[in-house]
Design a protein around this motif. Structure first.
Motif, mmCIF file in Angstrom:
data_model
loop_
_atom_site.group_PDB
_atom_site.id
_atom_site.type_symbol
_atom_site.label_atom_id
_atom_site.label_comp_id
_atom_site.label_asym_id
_atom_site.label_seq_id
_atom_site.Cartn_x
_atom_site.Cartn_y
_atom_site.Cartn_z
ATOM 1 N N ASN A 387 0.617 -1.551 -0.137
ATOM 2 C CA ASN A 387 0.000 -0.126 -0.213
ATOM 3 C C ASN A 387 1.112 1.158 0.076
ATOM 4 N N THR A 389 0.882 4.275 -1.065
ATOM 5 C CA THR A 389 -0.305 5.661 -0.790
ATOM 6 C C THR A 389 0.310 5.940 0.712
ATOM 7 N N THR A 390 0.524 4.480 1.625
ATOM 8 C CA THR A 390 0.650 5.013 2.992
ATOM 9 C C THR A 390 2.099 4.706 3.707
ATOM 10 N N SER A 391 2.647 3.137 3.108
ATOM 11 C CA SER A 391 4.085 3.556 3.329
ATOM 12 C C SER A 391 4.969 3.995 2.198
ATOM 13 N N ASP A 414 -5.210 -6.801 -4.401
ATOM 14 C CA ASP A 414 -4.996 -6.319 -2.920
ATOM 15 C C ASP A 414 -6.283 -6.511 -2.292
ATOM 16 N N GLN A 416 -7.463 -5.120 0.278
ATOM 17 C CA GLN A 416 -8.530 -3.965 0.659
ATOM 18 C C GLN A 416 -8.320 -3.221 0.213
ATOM 19 N N GLN A 417 -9.619 -2.294 0.575
ATOM 20 C CA GLN A 417 -9.521 -1.272 -0.227
ATOM 21 C C GLN A 417 -8.441 -0.183 -0.244
ATOM 22 N N THR A 418 -7.552 0.488 -1.228
ATOM 23 C CA THR A 418 -6.937 1.815 -0.510
ATOM 24 C C THR A 418 -6.947 2.530 -1.467
ATOM 25 N N ARG A 419 -5.521 3.585 -1.251
ATOM 26 C CA ARG A 419 -5.923 5.281 -2.077
ATOM 27 C C ARG A 419 -6.140 4.829 -3.759
ATOM 28 N N SER A 421 -7.015 1.808 -5.239
ATOM 29 C CA SER A 421 -7.868 1.571 -5.756
ATOM 30 C C SER A 421 -8.505 1.695 -7.268
#
Ligand code: FES
Length: 512
Positions: A387, A389-391, A414, A416-419, A421
């Motif tokens: 992910n 956009t976060t890490s 992935d 889960q939904q991330t930015r 997606s």
């Protein structure tokens, strides 16, 4: 290479086709004032401060958006040009609040600096009142749009560099201003508080909220951001031996003038009163502050005892990922030269050891194989178990720019939904823990539909037949049953990936 020659201030200079007058002037050492221009952003010609005169036609051109054409005769400092630039600055000041003395942008304000350079003092125009500060509860950014000069640097930074789309112009005419959707506070928008817009804002319209009124900084230190592994270049502004602010380096080939919220604002630890400033030694079960000499003596005595009793290899040294290369080098000198052991390691290697082994085996190089700029040029990018956009937000910006502006297709794997997606061309959501089956399913499609380079496989790989045989069980139905991903999506992903002229894989701890 084809060149274009123009006359610039009575001197012949040459550039390449497509170059702007401003770029050629800067390259030739001619200074033209700018406010809305930034080399990382698409030029818009909004502020008109970079006016120059084309002496052949008499036209005044905004040099940041005027391409050079053969035979141009440009004067950057004719009386007409200087006069118009002054008028533009005066118009800006006429709608600017009289608060320079109490504006924390202080000597960093480019409008103020340009006005002073041009000798603009009192403004004779009728003043246009502006609305004041926008109240926000976020801890990072303060907006005072009364100081906005509508250069759109913040909007372009948000949309072109970090690709969030949190702000844009709203309203029309004199009511126009940069704002979030429905003019909500930043904390209620998509804004990630990366601070890139603040670093680019030429006036006090966007300011750091926490580090205000610390005066003019006296020292700037170029260094590398201490947070994630992107390695962004930052400038630390220091006054009286205290860190005042961190800004992105505009020269960096890694972050291209951007940062994330940690890189911009995550420095409260530097002067935290909770920070340890003296060594603590455990005495009778309690940590007690002791002088450095006493602590170093205790360490030396104990290390010596262990070494004499159990041998050098009973000792090990583990360097931190936060240490610089030089510090880690010194640590290994200490380990090998003083302690006499080769047991020296570093968190960077240890945490990613699975990755390093895998990459070493498969591509022969145990590290990242490409630069971020090359990732941005990839027509297809597969992101799995990560992910960014976060890490590692700057990697996230790179991927988003590739998709939004370079036409790249993002294959996102992935659960889960991330930015990312909403940027994905295809988003596969395997059940947690089923990545291996999905990868094997993709690999089986590559082999089954002959999406492989036979020549490469024959000359550069080992044991390919065994690999192909091991994939036989990963049929469409089998993979779909394990992963929950529809078989047509797996086939589509395989064909997109294998069909790309160049494709990149970005993976993270989610799969290592
Ligand atoms: Fe050229 Fe603003 S710098 S118009």
């Amino acid at each position: 290479m084809e060149t274009v020659t123009i006359t610039l201030n009575e001197r012949e200079v040459s550039g390449y086709p497509g170059m702007t007058v401003l770029e050629l002037a800067q390259e030739s050492g001619v200074v033209i004032p700018t406010l809305c221009h930034d080399p990382h952003l698409t030029p818009t010609g909004a502020c008109r401060l970079c006016l120059v005169e084309d002496e052949r036609s008499g036209a005044l051109l905004a040099s940041c958006v005027a391409p050079i054409t053969p035979g141009m005769v440009i004067n950057t400092r004719s009386p007409r040009v200087l006069e118009r630039r002054k008028t533009i600055v005066k118009l800006m000041l006429a709608s600017h609040p009289d608060s320079c003395l109490v504006c924390d942008k202080g000597n960093r304000c480019q409008l103020r600096k340009i006005a002073s350079d041009m000798g603009v003092g009192l403004v004779e125009f009728q003043r246009i009142p502006q609305s004041g500060v926008i109240e926000e509860v976020n801890p990072f950014i303060e907006r005072d749009l009364s100081k906005c000069i509508m250069c759109a640097k913040c909007i372009r930074a948000d949309q072109e560099l970090v690709v969030e789309g949190a702000i844009d112009y709203i309203n029309r005419g004199t009511a126009s201003k940069p704002a979030t959707l429905n003019d909500l506070p930043l904390e209620k928008s998509e804004c990630t508080f990366c601070g890139t817009c603040v670093a680019m804002c030429p006036t006090g319209a966007l300011m750091e909220k926490e580090m205000t009124y610390r005066g003019t900084t006296t020292t700037t230190i170029d260094t590398v951001c201490p947070f994630c592994g992107c390695g962004c270049s930052i400038c630390l502004e220091v006054k009286d031996n205290r860190l005042v602010r961190a800004t992105p380096s505009t020269e960096s080939p890694v972050n291209h003038g951007t940062l994330c919220v940690r890189g911009s604002y995550g420095y409260d630890f530097v002067h935290s009163p909770e920070r340890l400033t003296t060594p603590l030694v455990k005495i009778s079960g309690d940590f007690q502050a002791v002088p450095w000499e006493k602590a170093l003596d205790a360490i030396a005595t104990e290390v010596k005892r262990i070494k004499e009793t159990y041998g050098s290899d009973s000792l090990a040294v583990l360097g931190s990922t936060k240490c610089t290369n030089e510090e880690n080098y010194l640590l290994q000198r200490l380990a090998r030269g003083v302690l006499g052991t080769n047991n020296i390691d570093n968190g960077s290697r240890l945490y990613s050891s699975a990755s390093r082994v895998g990459l070493g085996w498969s591509v022969g190089f145990p590290g990242t194989t490409n630069f971020l700029d090359e990732l941005e040029q990839s027509p297809v990018i597969m992101v799995i178990g990560a992910n960014p956009t976060t890490s590692a937000p700057v990697v996230g910006y790179t991927i988003k720019r590739a998709v939004r502006y370079k036409g790249a297709k993002l294959l996102l794997i992935d659960p889960q939904q991330t930015r990312l997606s909403s940027f994905a061309h295809l988003w596969l959501r395997p059940r947690i823990g089923t990545d291996v089956a999905l990868m094997n399913g993709l690999a089986r499609v590559f082999v089954a539909v002959s999406m492989i380079l036979e020549e490469f496989v024959a000359s550069r790989t080992d044991s390919f037949t065994e690999l192909a045989r091991s994939l036989e069980t990963y049929t469409h139905d089998y993979v779909e049953e394990i992963t929950g991903v529809a078989s047509q999506d797996v086939q589509l992903a395989a064909s997109i990936f294998a069909g790309a002229e160049r494709a990149s894989i970005v993976y993270g701890n989610g799969i290592t």
